[in-house]
Every structure is written in C-alpha cells, then in structure tokens.
Design a protein around this motif. Structure first.
Motif, PDB file in Angstrom:
ATOM      1  N   GLU A   8     -14.135   2.442  15.447  1.00  0.00           N
ATOM      2  CA  GLU A   8     -13.784   3.716  14.836  1.00  0.00           C
ATOM      3  C   GLU A   8     -12.302   4.042  14.986  1.00  0.00           C
ATOM      4  OE1 GLU A   8     -16.410   6.147  17.139  1.00  0.00           O
ATOM      5  OE2 GLU A   8     -14.871   6.577  18.625  1.00  0.00           O
ATOM      6  N   LYS A   9     -11.876   4.943  14.104  1.00  0.00           N
ATOM      7  CA  LYS A   9     -10.518   5.477  14.158  1.00  0.00           C
ATOM      8  C   LYS A   9     -10.624   6.982  13.979  1.00  0.00           C
ATOM      9  CE  LYS A   9      -6.008   5.445  12.032  1.00  0.00           C
ATOM     10  NZ  LYS A   9      -5.242   5.177  10.832  1.00  0.00           N
ATOM     11  N   PHE A  17     -10.888  16.537  18.002  1.00  0.00           N
ATOM     12  CA  PHE A  17     -11.650  15.372  18.460  1.00  0.00           C
ATOM     13  C   PHE A  17     -12.201  15.612  19.871  1.00  0.00           C
ATOM     14  CE2 PHE A  17     -12.130  11.267  20.472  1.00  0.00           C
ATOM     15  CZ  PHE A  17     -12.647  10.451  19.480  1.00  0.00           C
ATOM     16  N   ASP A  18     -11.328  16.091  20.759  1.00  0.00           N
ATOM     17  CA  ASP A  18     -11.712  16.275  22.163  1.00  0.00           C
ATOM     18  C   ASP A  18     -12.839  17.289  22.344  1.00  0.00           C
ATOM     19  OD1 ASP A  18      -9.860  14.378  22.887  1.00  0.00           O
ATOM     20  OD2 ASP A  18      -8.393  15.812  23.677  1.00  0.00           O
ATOM     21  N   GLN A  19     -13.019  18.195  21.405  1.00  0.00           N
ATOM     22  CA  GLN A  19     -14.120  19.165  21.495  1.00  0.00           C
ATOM     23  C   GLN A  19     -15.480  18.473  21.456  1.00  0.00           C
ATOM     24  OE1 GLN A  19     -13.913  22.182  18.453  1.00  0.00           O
ATOM     25  NE2 GLN A  19     -11.717  22.477  18.742  1.00  0.00           N
ATOM     26  N   TYR A  20     -15.554  17.314  20.804  1.00  0.00           N
ATOM     27  CA  TYR A  20     -16.832  16.623  20.605  1.00  0.00           C
ATOM     28  C   TYR A  20     -17.058  15.463  21.562  1.00  0.00           C
ATOM     29  CZ  TYR A  20     -16.833  19.519  16.499  1.00  0.00           C
ATOM     30  OH  TYR A  20     -16.811  20.603  15.664  1.00  0.00           O
ATOM     31  N   VAL A  21     -16.080  15.169  22.402  1.00  0.00           N
ATOM     32  CA  VAL A  21     -16.234  14.056  23.348  1.00  0.00           C
ATOM     33  C   VAL A  21     -17.394  14.294  24.324  1.00  0.00           C
ATOM     34  CG1 VAL A  21     -15.122  12.772  25.219  1.00  0.00           C
ATOM     35  CG2 VAL A  21     -13.892  13.185  23.078  1.00  0.00           C
ATOM     36  N   PRO A  22     -17.544  15.489  24.920  1.00  0.00           N
ATOM     37  CA  PRO A  22     -18.692  15.677  25.825  1.00  0.00           C
ATOM     38  C   PRO A  22     -20.041  15.433  25.137  1.00  0.00           C
ATOM     39  CG  PRO A  22     -17.079  17.402  26.181  1.00  0.00           C
ATOM     40  CD  PRO A  22     -16.643  16.654  24.947  1.00  0.00           C
ATOM     41  N   LYS A  44      -6.580   1.442  24.596  1.00  0.00           N
ATOM     42  CA  LYS A  44      -5.487   1.993  25.398  1.00  0.00           C
ATOM     43  C   LYS A  44      -4.176   1.987  24.625  1.00  0.00           C
ATOM     44  CE  LYS A  44      -3.431   1.938  29.952  1.00  0.00           C
ATOM     45  NZ  LYS A  44      -3.726   3.302  30.331  1.00  0.00           N
ATOM     46  N   GLU A  45      -3.936   0.949  23.836  1.00  0.00           N
ATOM     47  CA  GLU A  45      -2.646   0.789  23.179  1.00  0.00           C
ATOM     48  C   GLU A  45      -2.629   1.268  21.725  1.00  0.00           C
ATOM     49  OE1 GLU A  45      -5.137  -2.544  22.010  1.00  0.00           O
ATOM     50  OE2 GLU A  45      -4.741  -1.720  23.982  1.00  0.00           O
ATOM     51  N   ALA A  46      -3.746   1.773  21.227  1.00  0.00           N
ATOM     52  CA  ALA A  46      -3.805   2.167  19.819  1.00  0.00           C
ATOM     53  C   ALA A  46      -4.824   3.283  19.635  1.00  0.00           C
ATOM     54  CB  ALA A  46      -4.184   0.955  18.967  1.00  0.00           C
ATOM     55  N   GLU A  47      -4.790   3.901  18.453  1.00  0.00           N
ATOM     56  CA  GLU A  47      -5.777   4.928  18.141  1.00  0.00           C
ATOM     57  C   GLU A  47      -7.130   4.282  17.886  1.00  0.00           C
ATOM     58  OE1 GLU A  47      -4.530   7.292  14.860  1.00  0.00           O
ATOM     59  OE2 GLU A  47      -2.661   7.876  15.834  1.00  0.00           O
ATOM     60  N   GLY A  48      -8.180   4.987  18.240  1.00  0.00           N
ATOM     61  CA  GLY A  48      -9.517   4.525  17.932  1.00  0.00           C
ATOM     62  C   GLY A  48     -10.269   4.009  19.139  1.00  0.00           C
ATOM     63  N   GLY A  49     -11.469   3.528  18.878  1.00  0.00           N
ATOM     64  CA  GLY A  49     -12.306   3.042  19.956  1.00  0.00           C
ATOM     65  C   GLY A  49     -13.509   2.294  19.430  1.00  0.00           C
ATOM     66  N   MET A  50     -14.496   2.139  20.308  1.00  0.00           N
ATOM     67  CA  MET A  50     -15.644   1.309  19.975  1.00  0.00           C
ATOM     68  C   MET A  50     -16.876   1.800  20.721  1.00  0.00           C
ATOM     69  SD  MET A  50     -15.857  -2.830  20.322  1.00  0.00           S
ATOM     70  CE  MET A  50     -16.346  -3.002  22.025  1.00  0.00           C
ATOM     71  N   CYS A  75     -15.147  13.388  12.770  1.00  0.00           N
ATOM     72  CA  CYS A  75     -13.967  13.149  13.598  1.00  0.00           C
ATOM     73  C   CYS A  75     -13.429  11.731  13.461  1.00  0.00           C
ATOM     74  CB  CYS A  75     -14.296  13.405  15.069  1.00  0.00           C
ATOM     75  SG  CYS A  75     -14.679  15.125  15.427  1.00  0.00           S
ATOM     76  N   VAL A  76     -14.249  10.816  12.955  1.00  0.00           N
ATOM     77  CA  VAL A  76     -13.855   9.405  12.891  1.00  0.00           C
ATOM     78  C   VAL A  76     -14.274   8.781  11.566  1.00  0.00           C
ATOM     79  CG1 VAL A  76     -14.010   9.061  15.399  1.00  0.00           C
ATOM     80  CG2 VAL A  76     -15.993   8.574  13.976  1.00  0.00           C
ATOM     81  N   GLU A  77     -13.547   7.744  11.194  1.00  0.00           N
ATOM     82  CA  GLU A  77     -14.032   6.823  10.177  1.00  0.00           C
ATOM     83  C   GLU A  77     -14.399   5.552  10.931  1.00  0.00           C
ATOM     84  OE1 GLU A  77      -9.739   5.181   8.543  1.00  0.00           O
ATOM     85  OE2 GLU A  77     -10.747   6.767   7.438  1.00  0.00           O
TER      86      GLU A  77
END
Length: 87
Positions: A8-9, A17-22, A44-50, A75-77
């Motif tokens: 995701e990005k 975005f941070d509002q929905y992390v919990p 760590k070095e770029a936007e997005g995650g997995m 929040c993500v694509e």
C-alpha cells in the motif's frame, strides 16, 4: 491457507492516516485470532507499507483487505498479490 500480500501507499495527509492506525492494528489482531497469521508494517525509507496474511483464496484475501480500516477510510491505494513461497 495461502500467503497474500497487500502493498500500500498512503494517499491522505499523515494526520488523517494516523487517526486510523489504532483501528488498523486492532483489525490485524482480530485477523490473528482468526488464524490468518497477519503482520503489518511500513517502509522505513519510503512512503507506504505492507500487510502479509494467510487466506483460503484470492476472494477471501480481497474481502480481508477491503475491510481494513485504512482501506475502508480511503487512506491508501493498494495492490494484492498471492505470495508463492519457493523456499
């Protein structure tokens, strides 16, 4: 079950975005209680995650991803891949 990956990005400002992390973390914990062996993280070095998890089929994997609070709240694509482990 087979492994799947949601890559995701983020597409909204960080404060939104941070509002929905919990809720996302609670969702991952729920997936684990159901046996999906889910793990989530960010680059760590770029936007997005997995999100990596097990599901019975691509259809179930899509349902799991579509119910993720980060996806539900736009929040993500993302893309979903079935991960075929060779070793």
């Amino acid at each position: 079950m087979t492994w799947f990956v949601k890559i995701e990005k983020g597409i909204v400002p960080k404060h939104i975005f941070d509002q929905y992390v919990p809720a996302h973390l609670e969702y991952v914990a729920k997936l684990n209680k159901l046996g999906h062996e889910a793990k989530t993280g960010y680059w760590k070095e770029a936007e997005g995650g997995m999100l990596i998890f097990k599901a019975e089929s691509m259809e179930e994997a899509k349902t799991i991803v579509e119910n993720d609070p980060l996806v539900r709240n736009k929040c993500v694509e993302y893309v979903i891949h079935q991960w075929c482990i060779v070793n």
